[in-house]
Design an enzyme around this catalytic site. Structure first.
Site, PDB file in Angstrom:
ATOM      1  N   ARG A 114     -27.185  -4.308 -32.894  1.00 38.52           N
ATOM      2  CA  ARG A 114     -25.789  -3.879 -32.637  1.00 38.52           C
ATOM      3  C   ARG A 114     -25.350  -2.710 -33.512  1.00 38.52           C
ATOM      4  O   ARG A 114     -24.176  -2.508 -33.759  1.00 38.52           O
ATOM      5  CB  ARG A 114     -24.812  -5.052 -32.822  1.00 38.52           C
ATOM      6  CG  ARG A 114     -25.027  -6.178 -31.833  1.00 38.52           C
ATOM      7  CD  ARG A 114     -23.742  -6.929 -31.594  1.00 38.52           C
ATOM      8  NE  ARG A 114     -23.917  -7.942 -30.584  1.00 38.52           N
ATOM      9  CZ  ARG A 114     -24.124  -9.232 -30.852  1.00 38.52           C
ATOM     10  NH1 ARG A 114     -24.153  -9.643 -32.099  1.00 38.52           N
ATOM     11  NH2 ARG A 114     -24.267 -10.075 -29.873  1.00 38.52           N
ATOM     12  N   LYS A 136     -23.528  12.827 -30.462  1.00 39.57           N
ATOM     13  CA  LYS A 136     -23.932  12.494 -29.090  1.00 39.57           C
ATOM     14  C   LYS A 136     -25.368  11.983 -29.119  1.00 39.57           C
ATOM     15  O   LYS A 136     -26.267  12.693 -29.568  1.00 39.57           O
ATOM     16  CB  LYS A 136     -23.841  13.732 -28.187  1.00 39.57           C
ATOM     17  CG  LYS A 136     -22.427  14.057 -27.743  1.00 39.57           C
ATOM     18  CD  LYS A 136     -22.419  15.170 -26.716  1.00 39.57           C
ATOM     19  CE  LYS A 136     -20.993  15.488 -26.309  1.00 39.57           C
ATOM     20  NZ  LYS A 136     -20.910  16.649 -25.403  1.00 39.57           N
ATOM     21  N   GLU A 178     -27.315  29.115 -28.796  1.00 42.00           N
ATOM     22  CA  GLU A 178     -26.284  28.125 -29.158  1.00 42.00           C
ATOM     23  C   GLU A 178     -25.492  28.580 -30.383  1.00 42.00           C
ATOM     24  O   GLU A 178     -24.303  28.295 -30.513  1.00 42.00           O
ATOM     25  CB  GLU A 178     -26.923  26.747 -29.432  1.00 42.00           C
ATOM     26  CG  GLU A 178     -27.534  26.067 -28.216  1.00 42.00           C
ATOM     27  CD  GLU A 178     -26.524  25.390 -27.271  1.00 42.00           C
ATOM     28  OE1 GLU A 178     -25.305  25.490 -27.512  1.00 42.00           O
ATOM     29  OE2 GLU A 178     -26.973  24.788 -26.279  1.00 42.00           O
ATOM     30  N   LYS A 242     -18.488  23.434 -35.676  1.00 35.41           N
ATOM     31  CA  LYS A 242     -18.692  22.275 -34.798  1.00 35.41           C
ATOM     32  C   LYS A 242     -18.101  21.016 -35.426  1.00 35.41           C
ATOM     33  O   LYS A 242     -17.493  20.200 -34.733  1.00 35.41           O
ATOM     34  CB  LYS A 242     -20.181  22.083 -34.462  1.00 35.41           C
ATOM     35  CG  LYS A 242     -20.350  20.924 -33.497  1.00 35.41           C
ATOM     36  CD  LYS A 242     -21.558  20.947 -32.610  1.00 35.41           C
ATOM     37  CE  LYS A 242     -21.479  19.738 -31.663  1.00 35.41           C
ATOM     38  NZ  LYS A 242     -22.704  19.475 -30.942  1.00 35.41           N
ATOM     39  N   GLU A 252     -14.580  14.039 -26.793  1.00 37.89           N
ATOM     40  CA  GLU A 252     -14.551  15.073 -25.752  1.00 37.89           C
ATOM     41  C   GLU A 252     -13.483  14.839 -24.678  1.00 37.89           C
ATOM     42  O   GLU A 252     -13.776  14.760 -23.489  1.00 37.89           O
ATOM     43  CB  GLU A 252     -15.945  15.204 -25.103  1.00 37.89           C
ATOM     44  CG  GLU A 252     -16.117  16.565 -24.446  1.00 37.89           C
ATOM     45  CD  GLU A 252     -17.542  16.876 -24.025  1.00 37.89           C
ATOM     46  OE1 GLU A 252     -18.467  16.700 -24.835  1.00 37.89           O
ATOM     47  OE2 GLU A 252     -17.722  17.305 -22.886  1.00 37.89           O
ATOM     48  N   ARG A 256     -13.302  19.623 -27.479  1.00 40.71           N
ATOM     49  CA  ARG A 256     -14.768  19.581 -27.607  1.00 40.71           C
ATOM     50  C   ARG A 256     -15.463  20.164 -26.372  1.00 40.71           C
ATOM     51  O   ARG A 256     -16.604  20.630 -26.464  1.00 40.71           O
ATOM     52  CB  ARG A 256     -15.234  18.140 -27.884  1.00 40.71           C
ATOM     53  CG  ARG A 256     -16.728  18.070 -28.170  1.00 40.71           C
ATOM     54  CD  ARG A 256     -17.179  16.769 -28.758  1.00 40.71           C
ATOM     55  NE  ARG A 256     -18.619  16.809 -28.988  1.00 40.71           N
ATOM     56  CZ  ARG A 256     -19.312  15.916 -29.648  1.00 40.71           C
ATOM     57  NH1 ARG A 256     -18.694  14.885 -30.183  1.00 40.71           N
ATOM     58  NH2 ARG A 256     -20.615  16.036 -29.791  1.00 40.71           N
ATOM     59  N   ASN A 260     -19.183  23.420 -24.430  1.00 40.99           N
ATOM     60  CA  ASN A 260     -20.019  23.524 -23.231  1.00 40.99           C
ATOM     61  C   ASN A 260     -19.981  24.926 -22.625  1.00 40.99           C
ATOM     62  O   ASN A 260     -20.391  25.105 -21.471  1.00 40.99           O
ATOM     63  CB  ASN A 260     -19.565  22.496 -22.181  1.00 40.99           C
ATOM     64  CG  ASN A 260     -19.751  21.078 -22.683  1.00 40.99           C
ATOM     65  OD1 ASN A 260     -20.721  20.792 -23.390  1.00 40.99           O
ATOM     66  ND2 ASN A 260     -18.820  20.201 -22.374  1.00 40.99           N
ATOM     67  N   HIS A 263     -22.586  26.134 -20.182  1.00 37.18           N
ATOM     68  CA  HIS A 263     -23.494  25.021 -19.898  1.00 37.18           C
ATOM     69  C   HIS A 263     -23.472  24.542 -18.443  1.00 37.18           C
ATOM     70  O   HIS A 263     -24.465  23.991 -17.977  1.00 37.18           O
ATOM     71  CB  HIS A 263     -23.236  23.852 -20.858  1.00 37.18           C
ATOM     72  CG  HIS A 263     -23.881  24.054 -22.196  1.00 37.18           C
ATOM     73  ND1 HIS A 263     -23.540  25.093 -23.028  1.00 37.18           N
ATOM     74  CD2 HIS A 263     -24.880  23.375 -22.832  1.00 37.18           C
ATOM     75  CE1 HIS A 263     -24.279  25.030 -24.126  1.00 37.18           C
ATOM     76  NE2 HIS A 263     -25.102  24.006 -24.038  1.00 37.18           N
ATOM     77  N   HIS A 267     -27.027  24.258 -16.879  1.00 31.06           N
ATOM     78  CA  HIS A 267     -27.647  23.031 -16.357  1.00 31.06           C
ATOM     79  C   HIS A 267     -28.161  23.253 -14.931  1.00 31.06           C
ATOM     80  O   HIS A 267     -29.218  22.753 -14.566  1.00 31.06           O
ATOM     81  CB  HIS A 267     -26.660  21.861 -16.408  1.00 31.06           C
ATOM     82  CG  HIS A 267     -26.401  21.403 -17.820  1.00 31.06           C
ATOM     83  ND1 HIS A 267     -25.215  20.851 -18.222  1.00 31.06           N
ATOM     84  CD2 HIS A 267     -27.174  21.457 -18.939  1.00 31.06           C
ATOM     85  CE1 HIS A 267     -25.271  20.575 -19.520  1.00 31.06           C
ATOM     86  NE2 HIS A 267     -26.454  20.934 -19.974  1.00 31.06           N
ATOM     87  N   HIS A 282     -33.798  25.467 -22.560  1.00 21.80           N
ATOM     88  CA  HIS A 282     -32.360  25.201 -22.533  1.00 21.80           C
ATOM     89  C   HIS A 282     -31.583  26.401 -23.087  1.00 21.80           C
ATOM     90  O   HIS A 282     -30.617  26.860 -22.475  1.00 21.80           O
ATOM     91  CB  HIS A 282     -32.054  23.932 -23.349  1.00 21.80           C
ATOM     92  CG  HIS A 282     -30.585  23.636 -23.434  1.00 21.80           C
ATOM     93  ND1 HIS A 282     -29.829  23.304 -22.330  1.00 21.80           N
ATOM     94  CD2 HIS A 282     -29.720  23.657 -24.490  1.00 21.80           C
ATOM     95  CE1 HIS A 282     -28.558  23.121 -22.700  1.00 21.80           C
ATOM     96  NE2 HIS A 282     -28.469  23.333 -24.007  1.00 21.80           N
TER      97      HIS A 282
HETATM   98  N1  GLY Z   1     -23.447  19.930 -27.278  1.00 26.81           N
HETATM   99  C1  GLY Z   1     -22.046  19.892 -27.100  1.00 26.81           C
HETATM  100  C2  GLY Z   1     -21.393  18.810 -27.888  1.00 26.81           C
HETATM  101  O1  GLY Z   1     -21.978  18.261 -28.792  1.00 26.81           O
HETATM  102  O2  GLY Z   1     -20.278  18.476 -27.602  1.00 26.81           O
END
Ligand code: GLY
Length: 381
Positions: A114, A136, A178, A242, A252, A256, A260, A263, A267, A282
């Site tokens: 957990r 993430k 990036e 960031k 997000e 946030r 993107n 992106h 994608h 990428h």
């Molecule tokens: N890669 C975009 C973010 O971490 O929100």
């Protein structure tokens, strides 16, 4: 060495350490008695990084990271290894590698017993400025990238450009896209500093390799070493930006989304490339995607005229900068070919996609548009 925190309200929930030397990692690991590391098999065994882990008696599991194996099965495999080796709730799970390794290991740590503590040592530029910051975690599922996962912050992220010196040039450049993206969201003069640095590195590289016939790999490594201090400062600046965005909007819901930038296009480019057996990384797709976002911004009348080159506009300036840094800018697919993939963007809501559009360097806005609107705008002469 610089320390940056990610906050939830006033509480620091994750620490990012940036340093131009890997030696400081030992101090970062000091508080933890029982450390289990999942490590990208490509990390050189005789590196200083591995010496530090051995000295701390870290138990190690190697993985060969790939998008195909970024699955629940691999996460379960990591959990089985933790169980077999007696990892308890006090364990520290360390991920050493690029974004695939940190995403999967972070996810395993989030669900194992957990949730146990975890930390990251990102070893690609892309993960140092993006993937390993912000919590993430996750895996691919049913053809969707990163569709299963959790947002939870690592205890720490140790970012050191020294480990990038063994990275192939193409992988390194993937991260440059990036990095530039981050400074397009918040600038403080860093965008131009980064563009200048990578232009210099490219020029020096071509001079030494083409003119003097030096070995490409050695030359690349030497150049990254030579510019390590400037690179460290830029990576720290990007991490700071960031961390600020994530502290203000961890889950997000708004700001946030700006991360993107490029992106949604990227994608679609990656999906089509995969379907057609083309090799596009990428970062390369992000580079092309940012140029497309800048073109869309111009067509919508969102971006301001460039002060440096009023006639050319922002998209042309970005094209020139990105090309000079060694990044690809021309998308091999038409917007009509990309439309279907964009409609399936997992972040689409109510038929609309949140497009991130640059108004100027350091200033982006979120505009909700249907894919049809985007196709019409991009096709307009
Ligand atoms: N890669 C975009 C973010 O971490 O929100």
């Amino acid at each position: 060495m610089e320390h940056i925190n990610i906050y939830s309200g006033k509480k620091a929930i994750s620490r990012i350490v940036t340093s131009d030397s890997i030696k400081g990692l030992g101090a970062c690991l000091e508080p933890f008695r029982s450390i289990f590391a999942v490590i990208d098999k490509n990390i050189p065994v005789n590196s200083q990084l591995m010496e530090i882990l051995k000295a701390k008696n870290v138990r190690i599991k190697y993985i060969v990271p790939s998008e195909e194996d970024k699955t629940l099965e691999t996460v379960m495999d990591i959990c089985s290894w933790l169980l077999e080796n007696g990892a308890d709730r006090d364990a520290m799970i360390l991920a050493v590698g690029g974004g695939i390794t940190t995403d999967m290991t972070g996810f395993a740590a989030c669900i194992y017993k957990r949730g146990v503590r975890f930390g990251y040592v990102p070893t690609t530029l892309l993960s140092q400025v993006d993937a390993a910051i912000g919590g993430k975690t996750g895996v691919n599922f049913e053809k969707y990238k990163n569709i299963l996962g959790i947002i939870r912050q690592p205890a720490f992220t140790y970012i050191c450009p020294q480990v990038l010196e063994s990275l192939p040039k193409r992988d390194f450049l993937s991260g440059v896209a990036e990095l530039l993206k981050t400074f397009m969201i918040e600038d403080n003069g860093n965008y131009q500093k980064a563009a200048d640095l990578f232009f210099d590195i490219q020029s020096e590289f071509h001079l030494e390799v083409m003119m003097y016939g030096k070995d490409e790999k050695t030359q690349w490594r030497e150049l990254l070493k030579k510019h390590r201090k400037t690179l460290t400062a830029l990576i720290a600046a990007a991490a700071n930006i960031k961390a600020g965005v994530v502290s203000r909007d961890q889950f997000e819901k708004g700001e946030r989304r700006k991360l993107n930038l490029g992106h949604t296009f990227a994608h679609a480019i990656e999906t089509l490339a995969q379907q057609r057996g083309m090799d596009i990384t990428h970062g390369e797709a992000v580079s092309m995607g940012i140029i497309m976002a800048a073109e869309l911004a111009e067509r919508l009348g969102v971006s301001q005229p460039e002060t440096i080159n009023v006639v050319a506009g922002l998209a042309k300036r970005l094209e020139a900068d990105f090309r000079a840094c060694g990044l690809p800018i021309d998308c091999p697919f038409s917007i009509d070919e990309m439309a279907d993939c964009m409609k399936k963007d997992k972040k689409a809501e109510g038929g609309k996609v949140h497009f991130i559009l640059p108004q100027a360097i350091g200033d982006v806005v979120i505009v909700d548009l249907t894919v049809q609107q985007v196709v019409e705008l991009m096709n307009a002469i």
